[in-house]
Design an enzyme around this catalytic site. Structure first.
Site, short mmCIF file in Angstrom:
data_model
loop_
_atom_site.label_atom_id
_atom_site.label_comp_id
_atom_site.label_asym_id
_atom_site.label_seq_id
_atom_site.Cartn_x
_atom_site.Cartn_y
_atom_site.Cartn_z
N THR A 61 -7.15 -0.51 10.32
CA THR A 61 -6.21 0.45 10.54
C THR A 61 -6.03 -0.37 11.93
O THR A 61 -7.16 -1.32 12.63
CB THR A 61 -7.59 1.27 10.81
N LYS B 36 -13.11 2.67 0.77
CA LYS B 36 -12.88 3.22 1.67
C LYS B 36 -14.18 3.98 2.51
O LYS B 36 -15.21 4.93 2.22
CB LYS B 36 -11.47 3.88 2.26
N ARG C 121 -7.86 19.06 8.41
CA ARG C 121 -6.80 19.37 9.39
C ARG C 121 -6.54 20.25 9.75
O ARG C 121 -7.38 21.50 9.35
CB ARG C 121 -6.12 18.33 8.42
N ARG D 178 1.06 -1.49 -0.47
CA ARG D 178 0.06 0.17 0.09
C ARG D 178 1.06 1.19 -0.06
O ARG D 178 1.76 1.09 0.85
CB ARG D 178 -0.66 0.19 0.85
#
Length: 568
Positions: A332, A274, A126, A85
């Site tokens: 995760t 995702k 963010r 990945r």
């Protein structure tokens, strides 16, 4: 959820997806008898090494500074990495290209089959830069200003946010999480167009550029930003990546947008959606119809939904993917403590095992391999845990459940795949061989969770690599689809060398009746490994009806008719 349905149907005798106490308990046993059985007669089995030497569940490893060298990549491939990945939330195209070159060198040295995955940054929210780039201390109950002027530098009284519409979308009382939940705050005042005031609910020390989550708030950012499109076109397409993990997929239209960007040139690249927020969950059924696979991205998902709901979402999505026959990745913090420690916690090992028992196709390592101190040990313990979990699965129960939940009628290719999985179980075949042009036939067989390994034979190297996403499938490169009988002999000989089958046992095969149309899988047959010179087609006289399901019997008849027509 399948686990709930299974418990309702058979009481405490069966666990999630047909799991029992190591297959010891039968439907006629009570709990007391089964417990005595386990403690007295089968304790040795619990601690014994698994008989299944080949792991079916695939492992995705995130590449980063901890594993960038060719030598380390070679060791990771030999230890069990199936998919590499590339996380485009960090790094430049140049750094990722250098890493890809080293990976290709490692693949060439080891001879291993490894797919590549580009993980997009997506519409992340963010925090901004901090003064002097130093961490700040935040105190419980203090008020903090969040400003959407991203050019400002923050401090302990004010930080910036990358999402311009934050003051217009959040409401007083809304919760906001920062730095993966290290900071929890509550909105006390909205001051459009640029500011909100929040109250800190805990003490924290955070750095700059940390992720922010606003549970229950619709983030009106595009799924594919300019930088994401550049990553797809200028990297994924240019360097022939095998799959794209698309971050924050919220609707089916998001998937279609990425497919349009890929265009005809990238039509072969698989899109893995995702699911990271409540919008993705709400639209999951529509997303599942158009995507090639799903990633249960528990990091941001754990910020968007209540922590106690994450495991329910995981099981729910995995079951839906299993029924649809689409690959699913669980990701995760699976072995998060191994970023710093050589051994995982018991809870982490159980988390990996439970994902396997849920029915996941792949498990993923993130920081453990990208920046951790023990990348090889992380892969090794994950591989061992997967093998342990896989030996606890009752395949006949799982197959029956998937058949029961699959909408009817199914297409002919799936009917044959289902029959092949059941037939292999009934005759205790060593292996299932599938001649496949696109990989779809192999994925359909894998949907029905046979206990046997599926050897997927294809002329397309990309198809073989992409099948690393599907549990229980091993890709095998063949020169062509011509000369089916000799081709099957060669596949069996190669399988014997890989210890996938043994002389004296049987192999179930699926392929097309027409060599010029390899994409149409319409023939199911049994091969006797001991008699490679005389391939025996499955016939009605050699099989007892008591061991076959009705679809299998009908397909046997179809196969016999197809064979007789071919001979005539």
């Amino acid at each position: 959820v399948g686990s709930v349905r299974c418990v309702q149907e058979t009481g405490y005798q069966r666990r999630v997806h047909g799991i029992t106490l190591f297959g010891i308990m039968t439907e006629g046993e009570d709990r007391k008898g089964a417990t005595e059985n386990l403690s007295k007669s089968h304790f040795e089995y619990v601690l014994a090494e698994p008989e299944n030497k080949i792991r079916k569940t695939k492992i995705i490893c995130t590449l980063g500074p901890a594993c960038w060298s060719v030598d380390t990549l070679c060791q990771m491939l030999n230890t069990g990495m199936d998919i590499a990945r590339f996380n485009f939330s960090h790094g430049s195209h140049e750094s990722h290209k250098s890493c890809l070159d080293r990976l290709k060198e490692a693949i060439k040295k080891t001879g291993k089959n490894c797919a590549t995955m580009l993980d997009t940054k997506g519409p992340e929210v963010r925090t901004g830069l901090l003064k002097d780039h130093k961490n700040i201390d935040l105190k419980k109950d203090q008020l903090l200003e969040i400003n959407t002027n991203y050019s400002l530098e923050g401090d302990s009284k004010m930080i910036t946010c990358s999402w311009k519409n934050l003051p217009l979308k959040v409401k007083v009382g809304s919760k906001i999480f920062m730095a993966d939940g290290a900071v929890t705050c509550e909105v006390v005042e909205c001051k459009p167009p640029e500011k909100i005031i929040v109250k800190l609910l805990n003490d924290a020390n955070i750095g700059e550029k940390k992720n922010m989550n606003c549970p229950g708030t619709d983030i009106d950012l595009p799924t594919v930003a300019e930088n994401d499109e550049s990553d797809i076109v200028d990297f994924a397409l240019k360097y022939n990546m095998d799959m794209i993990a698309a971050s924050f997929i919220r609707t089916a239209e998001d998937v279609e947008q990425i497919r349009d960007i890929l265009g005809p040139r990238g039509a072969h690249i698989k899109i893995i959606s995702k699911i990271e927020n409540h919008q993705g969950l709400y639209n999951f059924d529509k997303i599942l119809k158009v995507t090639d696979g799903v990633m249960v991205a528990r990091g941001d998902l754990g910020m968007e939904v209540a922590p106690e709901k994450v495991f329910v979402c995981q099981k729910w999505m995995i079951e839906k993917c299993n029924i649809a026959g689409k690959p699913v990745v669980t990701a995760t913090q699976m072995l998060e403590s191994m970023v710093k420690n050589p051994r995982p916690t018991r809870a982490e090992a159980s988390d990996v095992a439970n994902a396997v028992l849920d029915g996941t196709d792949c498990v993923m390592l993130s920081g453990e391999t990208a920046g951790g101190a023990y990348p090889l040990q992380s892969i090794e313990i994950m591989s061992k845990t997967c093998r342990e979990a896989e030996r606890c699965i009752k395949h006949e129960v799982v197959q029956d459940l998937i058949r029961k939940l699959t909408p009817q009628p199914v297409i002919m290719a799936e009917a044959i795949a289902s029959a092949a999985a059941r037939l292999a179980l009934d005759i205790k075949a060593d292996l299932i061989i599938v001649l496949t042009e696109s990989g779809e036939s192999a994925r359909l067989v894998a949907k029905y969770k046979p206990s046997q390994i599926i050897l997927a034979c294809s002329i397309d190297s990309a198809v073989i690599r992409q099948l690393n996403l599907t549990k229980g499938v091993i890709g095998f490169k063949i020169p062509s689809f011509q000369g089916t009988e000799n081709l099957l002999k060669s596949c069996i000989l190669a399988a014997k060398e890989k210890n996938l089958c043994k002389k004296g046992n049987k192999v179930v095969c699926i392929h097309s009746t027409k060599e010029e149309e390899p994409g149409i899988s319409n023939l199911l047959k049994i091969l006797d490994i001991e008699q490679l010179n005389h391939i025996q087609y499955l016939n009605l006289q050699s099989v007892s009806y008591t061991h076959l399901t009705l679809p299998t019997i009908l397909l046997v008849q179809i196969s016999v008719v197809a064979v007789s027509l071919k001979k005539k």
